[in-house]
Design an enzyme around this catalytic site. Sequence first.
Site, short mmCIF file in Angstrom:
data_model
loop_
_atom_site.label_atom_id
_atom_site.label_comp_id
_atom_site.label_asym_id
_atom_site.label_seq_id
_atom_site.Cartn_x
_atom_site.Cartn_y
_atom_site.Cartn_z
N TYR A 1 0.84 -1.20 0.00
CA TYR A 1 0.00 0.00 0.00
C TYR A 1 0.88 1.25 0.00
CZ TYR A 1 1.01 -0.27 5.02
OH TYR A 1 1.66 -0.36 6.23
N HIS B 1 3.33 -7.32 10.79
CA HIS B 1 3.96 -6.84 12.02
C HIS B 1 3.96 -7.97 13.05
CE1 HIS B 1 3.85 -2.50 10.94
NE2 HIS B 1 2.80 -2.86 10.23
#
Lengths: 199, 242
Positions: free
Chosen positions: B147, B162
């Site tokens: 993105y 993450h």
Amino acid sequence: MVQKLDMLQETPSQTAGPYVHIGLMPSYTGNGGIYDEEIGVSPIAAGARGEIIEIVGSVCDGTGWALRDALLESWQADAAGIFPGQEGADPGVSGHCRFAADAVSGEFTLRTVKPGPVLHRSGGRQAPHISLWIVARGINIGLQTRIYFEDEDNSADPLLARIEQRPRVETLIAKKLGPGQYRFDIRLQGAGETVFLDL
Amino acid sequence: MTDLGPLIPRNRAIHPVPYDPDYKTSVARSPNLPLLSMESGPSEETGPVFGHGRIGALDNNLILNWTKGAAPAVGERILMHGHVLDETARPVRNTLLEIWQANAGGRYRHKKDSYLAPLDPNFGGCGRTLTDENGYYQFLTVRPGAYPWPNRGNDWRPMHIHVSVYGHSFGQRLITQMYFEGDPLIAHCPIAHTIKSHGQLDRLVAPLDLAHSRPLDFLAYKFDIVLRGRRQTMFENKLEGM
């Protein structure tokens, strides 16, 4: 040639990014309910022994602007200076909390029990303190620091004693606002920069 | 039980630099002054413990956990798996791993994310699990989309997940990101390149692991994690001068 050292290297850190709350505090960003019970909601349960205190503060960048996206974690001993998991620890103290800067004001609040002094391996005594770990967008490796208390005897604390520039000691000491009420502001950079730790 | 010694001091050279002008947000958020280095003590050598009772059966299944199993998330199905070890190569058992990520279109379910890619009604974007007796973990999820993000004029994040890990002590606490083998955006990402050693950045890139892929179901990616270790000698607890 020499023998090989059979050591691994730690995995490199990366920033927690702006959306860290999704992973660590889903309720904060409206995703509550995905887990039955979230982690680190409170460091204490009903019946925790000792003085209940509230610490408010903010995390400011080098321009003095309070971060709206910071996420903090705390870890501490109970009122007797015993860490959760150690023998004799207060079952009402989990010692661990996650809390976030408010998305509008940037203020955080930590409600906990005031920790007692902690014995060190060397036999020395550390003044009562709460360990903090701070992550956010733009922080590439989590920052460690500590909250000490203005109304405790900090004179013999081995960590505070190591700070060469004595006025910087103040950056680790929460100011007392009233009974059980403290303020602790963290400055990431520049004038009044908080002492960050590598322990 | 062995009385473990202090944590091995962190080798900051393998980690990202705190200040990196190419990652603009780091400029005002990185300390200028040196960190205060000391040997760890009980505050760093103890840490929270999370029991199995708190982890739900679907917590490590991001394809199903948002809808409680009612409907699967959209995207390419992947298994993320690996071991958590410490620097002395010991498995880190029963430690909490948490992950979060964008959906297959590159959009996060977060009130601050307004990217035009749509939310997937069946995808929350977070998961958690405890490592087993061998330090092993697994997550089932979808491959997150790349993105764009506001930094320089045209910056894009590579596909990434993450990862947050505790270990057994607060001083081992670590957050990092897993990237995917072959993603051309890694080479252009200023966040990935806050790690200045290519060899160290490569350690965050998960290889495709066909052997652990399930035919007609999911591809696997392997991501091992190493946390700080403890120094263990026979001489840790002697009185000074002995």
